[in-house]
Design a protein around this motif. Sequence first.
Motif, short mmCIF file in Angstrom:
data_model
loop_
_atom_site.label_atom_id
_atom_site.label_comp_id
_atom_site.label_asym_id
_atom_site.label_seq_id
_atom_site.Cartn_x
_atom_site.Cartn_y
_atom_site.Cartn_z
N MET A 1 0.84 -1.20 0.00
CA MET A 1 0.00 0.00 0.00
C MET A 1 0.88 1.25 0.00
O MET A 1 1.87 1.33 0.73
CB MET A 1 -0.92 0.02 1.23
CG MET A 1 -1.80 1.26 1.33
SD MET A 1 -2.85 1.26 2.80
CE MET A 1 -4.02 -0.03 2.36
N ARG A 2 0.52 2.23 -0.83
CA ARG A 2 1.22 3.51 -0.82
C ARG A 2 0.98 4.22 0.53
O ARG A 2 -0.13 4.14 1.07
CB ARG A 2 0.74 4.38 -1.97
CG ARG A 2 1.11 3.84 -3.35
CD ARG A 2 0.58 4.74 -4.44
NE ARG A 2 -0.89 4.81 -4.42
CZ ARG A 2 -1.62 5.63 -5.18
NH1 ARG A 2 -1.01 6.45 -6.03
NH2 ARG A 2 -2.93 5.63 -5.10
N LEU A 100 -6.28 11.48 1.35
CA LEU A 100 -5.29 10.44 1.08
C LEU A 100 -5.85 9.06 1.42
O LEU A 100 -5.70 8.10 0.65
CB LEU A 100 -4.01 10.71 1.87
CG LEU A 100 -3.13 11.86 1.36
CD1 LEU A 100 -2.11 12.25 2.42
CD2 LEU A 100 -2.43 11.48 0.06
N LYS A 101 -6.48 8.95 2.56
CA LYS A 101 -7.05 7.67 2.97
C LYS A 101 -8.14 7.23 2.00
O LYS A 101 -8.23 6.04 1.64
CB LYS A 101 -7.56 7.76 4.40
CG LYS A 101 -6.43 7.89 5.43
CD LYS A 101 -6.90 8.42 6.77
CE LYS A 101 -7.81 7.46 7.50
NZ LYS A 101 -8.15 7.97 8.86
N SER A 102 -8.95 8.18 1.55
CA SER A 102 -10.00 7.85 0.57
C SER A 102 -9.40 7.39 -0.75
O SER A 102 -10.00 6.57 -1.47
CB SER A 102 -10.90 9.06 0.33
OG SER A 102 -11.63 9.39 1.49
N GLY A 104 -6.79 5.61 -1.01
CA GLY A 104 -6.13 4.33 -0.83
C GLY A 104 -4.75 4.37 -0.22
O GLY A 104 -4.04 3.36 -0.23
N PHE A 105 -4.35 5.52 0.32
CA PHE A 105 -3.06 5.63 0.99
C PHE A 105 -3.20 5.30 2.47
O PHE A 105 -4.22 5.59 3.10
CB PHE A 105 -2.52 7.07 0.90
CG PHE A 105 -2.06 7.49 -0.46
CD1 PHE A 105 -0.72 7.48 -0.80
CD2 PHE A 105 -2.97 7.93 -1.42
CE1 PHE A 105 -0.29 7.89 -2.04
CE2 PHE A 105 -2.57 8.34 -2.67
CZ PHE A 105 -1.22 8.32 -2.98
N ALA A 106 -2.15 4.71 3.03
CA ALA A 106 -2.02 4.64 4.49
C ALA A 106 -1.33 5.92 4.95
O ALA A 106 -0.58 6.54 4.19
CB ALA A 106 -1.19 3.43 4.90
N VAL A 107 -1.57 6.32 6.19
CA VAL A 107 -0.96 7.54 6.72
C VAL A 107 -0.44 7.28 8.13
O VAL A 107 -1.00 6.48 8.88
CB VAL A 107 -1.94 8.73 6.73
CG1 VAL A 107 -2.35 9.13 5.33
CG2 VAL A 107 -3.17 8.42 7.58
N GLY A 108 0.65 7.95 8.47
CA GLY A 108 1.22 7.81 9.80
C GLY A 108 2.05 9.03 10.15
O GLY A 108 2.19 9.97 9.36
N GLU A 210 -2.73 20.71 -1.79
CA GLU A 210 -1.89 20.23 -2.89
C GLU A 210 -1.37 18.82 -2.67
O GLU A 210 -0.93 18.14 -3.61
CB GLU A 210 -0.70 21.17 -3.08
CG GLU A 210 -1.03 22.61 -3.36
CD GLU A 210 0.20 23.49 -3.29
OE1 GLU A 210 1.17 23.19 -4.03
OE2 GLU A 210 0.23 24.44 -2.51
N LEU A 211 -1.38 18.35 -1.42
CA LEU A 211 -0.68 17.11 -1.10
C LEU A 211 -1.24 15.86 -1.77
O LEU A 211 -0.45 15.03 -2.27
CB LEU A 211 -0.62 16.91 0.42
CG LEU A 211 0.13 15.65 0.87
CD1 LEU A 211 1.57 15.64 0.39
CD2 LEU A 211 0.07 15.52 2.40
N PRO A 212 -2.55 15.62 -1.79
CA PRO A 212 -3.03 14.36 -2.41
C PRO A 212 -2.56 14.18 -3.84
O PRO A 212 -2.13 13.08 -4.23
CB PRO A 212 -4.56 14.49 -2.30
CG PRO A 212 -4.76 15.33 -1.07
CD PRO A 212 -3.67 16.35 -1.14
N ALA A 213 -2.61 15.23 -4.64
CA ALA A 213 -2.17 15.13 -6.03
C ALA A 213 -0.66 14.91 -6.11
O ALA A 213 -0.17 14.14 -6.93
CB ALA A 213 -2.58 16.37 -6.81
N VAL A 214 0.08 15.62 -5.26
CA VAL A 214 1.55 15.46 -5.25
C VAL A 214 1.93 14.04 -4.86
O VAL A 214 2.81 13.42 -5.47
CB VAL A 214 2.18 16.50 -4.30
CG1 VAL A 214 3.65 16.17 -4.05
CG2 VAL A 214 2.05 17.90 -4.88
N ALA A 215 1.28 13.51 -3.83
CA ALA A 215 1.57 12.15 -3.39
C ALA A 215 1.25 11.14 -4.48
O ALA A 215 2.01 10.19 -4.70
CB ALA A 215 0.80 11.84 -2.11
N ALA A 216 0.13 11.33 -5.14
CA ALA A 216 -0.26 10.40 -6.20
C ALA A 216 0.75 10.42 -7.34
O ALA A 216 1.09 9.36 -7.91
CB ALA A 216 -1.65 10.78 -6.73
#
Length: 220
Positions: A1-2, A100-102, A104-108, A210-216
């Motif tokens: 998982m990303r 991010l969670k929606s 499909g990313f895990a977060v910590g 901006e983060l969700p798009a950058v992470a993807a």
Amino acid sequence: MRTVIFDLDGTLADTSVDLINAANTCFRGLGLGDLLDPTQDAAIAVRGGRMMLTEGFKRAGNIDPAEIDRQYPVLLQAYAQDVATHTTLYDGAMDAVEQLKSDGFAVGVCTNKPEGLAIAVLDALGVRSAFGSLIGADTLPVRKPDPAPLRAAVERAGGDPMRSLLVGDSITDLDTSRAMNVPSVMVTFGPAGMAVADLKPDALIHHYNELPAVAAELLS
């Protein structure tokens, strides 16, 4: 998982005022008054308790490593008693986490703040349950920039270390991500401001939207 892992101080939350108030408690106890300014010294605050003590004693004209060692537990105790009176999450931080969670990313969270204090801050802000992991300075025998804490944060969140990135605000965060050979994202809205651009991270964000798009893109 990303997986997206966040630093805490100066990245997820502005903790600087409460940190500086804790340091000034030490200085006042020694009869030195308030040596740090909650606004002007925000960038020093997020570099840790020992850095605040070192800078304060420097201004007082007496940098004594033994006194820093004596005062550090005092600082931690003062901070533990008042972790979040002035602490706030950066605008849009939790919206980005939920997006991010929606997606499909895990977060910590991976921080060089002692784990117990990090938990206390996130609990006070009401967001601890949003994160799948939390690794602090004392969770493992090593701390950032060693890559082990970042790797542990990813794995405990259920992610793949080689499909992860670290969001931070300092050279420590950059060095940590490089040590694990994963992308780094620096926030420009923390105390360091646009100076983080000089570190040449893989990406800069000026707002959490901006983060969700950058992470993807970085973890595509």
